[in-house]
Design a protein around this motif. Structure first.
Motif, PDB file in Angstrom:
ATOM      1  N   TYR A 163      -8.099   6.861  -3.808  1.00  0.00           N
ATOM      2  CA  TYR A 163      -7.752   6.177  -2.545  1.00  0.00           C
ATOM      3  C   TYR A 163      -8.781   5.085  -2.252  1.00  0.00           C
ATOM      4  O   TYR A 163      -9.935   5.172  -2.692  1.00  0.00           O
ATOM      5  CB  TYR A 163      -7.685   7.185  -1.392  1.00  0.00           C
ATOM      6  N   ASP A 164      -8.372   4.056  -1.497  1.00  0.00           N
ATOM      7  CA  ASP A 164      -9.329   3.001  -1.162  1.00  0.00           C
ATOM      8  C   ASP A 164      -9.851   3.126   0.264  1.00  0.00           C
ATOM      9  O   ASP A 164     -10.788   2.424   0.641  1.00  0.00           O
ATOM     10  CB  ASP A 164      -8.734   1.603  -1.426  1.00  0.00           C
ATOM     11  N   ARG A 197      -3.840   4.837   0.194  1.00  0.00           N
ATOM     12  CA  ARG A 197      -4.668   5.043   1.384  1.00  0.00           C
ATOM     13  C   ARG A 197      -4.192   6.303   2.088  1.00  0.00           C
ATOM     14  O   ARG A 197      -2.976   6.531   2.157  1.00  0.00           O
ATOM     15  CB  ARG A 197      -4.435   3.828   2.302  1.00  0.00           C
ATOM     16  N   VAL A 212       0.834  -1.204   0.000  1.00  0.00           N
ATOM     17  CA  VAL A 212       0.000   0.000   0.000  1.00  0.00           C
ATOM     18  C   VAL A 212       0.872   1.259   0.000  1.00  0.00           C
ATOM     19  O   VAL A 212       1.878   1.335   0.714  1.00  0.00           O
ATOM     20  CB  VAL A 212      -0.922   0.010   1.245  1.00  0.00           C
ATOM     21  N   PRO A 251      -2.896  -0.356  -3.872  1.00  0.00           N
ATOM     22  CA  PRO A 251      -3.828   0.578  -3.241  1.00  0.00           C
ATOM     23  C   PRO A 251      -3.135   1.816  -2.697  1.00  0.00           C
ATOM     24  O   PRO A 251      -1.967   1.762  -2.305  1.00  0.00           O
ATOM     25  CB  PRO A 251      -4.412  -0.240  -2.077  1.00  0.00           C
TER      26      PRO A 251
END
Ligand code: SAM
Length: 287
Positions: free
Chosen positions: A149-150, A122, A49, A120
């Motif tokens: 963004y997740d 974040r 990430v 991803p």
């Protein structure tokens, strides 16, 4: 807790870089390693990430994110003293920490993601409270949706956190609740006592997670914001009155949306505001 890395203790970093907290920059630092690790964990497994951190300050949370295996952290910091302190962390984690010196309100993460490996993205941050709501509104207003963004995992003052997750019929329910509820699923994860910060703020804080909905109910965001601005601008008034500031008779819009003229903004669920926004958009298109 034992040290999470071999870097100097945060108090020493603060002393060496004369990083005495400045109120004007919303500086309330977290020096408790258990707590910074807990916030990093709240962001879920971080392997692979890319984390965007706003306001790393002396780097307590930054270090927790890197120790929790975030592939990389892109951190935006306005205070030059903190930027200097963060250089040591960048050296300890080669190629995994990029510090951007600047104003988070001017920062568009997308322009910094071009050269990072796929995976991803974040946002995890202990936000400066003076700009926390403005930053959240920016992230919730990203176009196109779903966003880049997740997840957002963010520390707010408890009162702001309550407004983000508020349900209709409560006094905290307002424009921010509608925008957040329309586009995300938002949840308060845990509270953080004022005593956990240096210096302690006046209020309790809360960590909130917001997960973007893949397909929010279709409507134009700008029109939805026009409706909620009008409705909550005079939240105690009936909608047939408060919505007059939209510049047209609100009664046909309310009827078409299936909402009683006598209802008040704080009683209308997100879906009701979406219906109203659709009716308003159609009426504008027709005129
Ligand atoms: N993350 C650190 C921690 O948890 O200890 C510091 C958090 S402190 C609440 C907020 C941080 O945001 C400070 O380091 C401050 O300098 C920084 N900051 C304030 N305004 C900013 C802005 N407009 N852009 C970027 N950073 C900002």
């Amino acid at each position: 807790m034992t040290a999470i890395d071999d870097l100097p203790p945060l108090r020493e970093v603060i002393r060496r870089h004369a990083l005495s907290p400045r109120k004007s920059l919303g500086q309330n630092f977290l020096l408790d390693l258990n707590l910074t690790a807990r916030i990093a964990r709240a962001g879920g497994p971080l392997a692979g990430v890319t984390v965007i951190e706003i306001g790393p300050g002396p780097g307590g949370l930054t270090r927790a994110l890197l120790a929790a295996n975030a592939a990389r952290v892109i951190a935006v910091e306005r205070d030059a003293r903190a930027v200097a302190a963060l250089a040591e962390i960048a050296a300890r984690y080669p190629d995994r920490l990029r510090v951007i010196a600047g104003d988070a309100l001017e920062f568009d993460a997308r322009t910094h993601l071009g050269d990072v490996a796929p995976g991803p993205v974040r946002v995890i941050a202990n936000l400066p409270y003076n700009i926390a709501t403005a930053l959240l509104v920016r992230w919730l207003s990203v176009e196109p949706w779903p966003p880049w963004y997740d997840q957002l995992v963010l520390m707010f003052q408890r009162e702001v956190a309550e407004r983000i997750v508020a349900r209709p019929g409560t006094k905290s329910f307002g424009r921010l609740s509608v925008l957040a509820g329309w586009r995300t699923e938002a949840k308060i994860l845990f509270d953080v006592s004022a005593t956990a910060f240096v210096p302690p703020p006046k209020v309790t804080s809360s960590v909130v997670r917001l997960v973007p909905r893949a397909a929010p109910l279709a409507c134009d965001r700008g029109v939805l914001e026009d409706v909620t601005e009008a409705a909550f601008g005079q939240r105690r008034k009936m909608l047939r009155q408060s919505l007059r500031t939209l510049g047209r008779d609100p009664r046909p819009l309310l009827a078409a949306a299936g909402i009683a003229e006598t209802a008040r903004a704080e009683d209308i669920p997100v879906e009701g505001f979406v219906m109203l926004a659709r009716q308003l958009a159609a009426a504008r298109d027709a005129s």
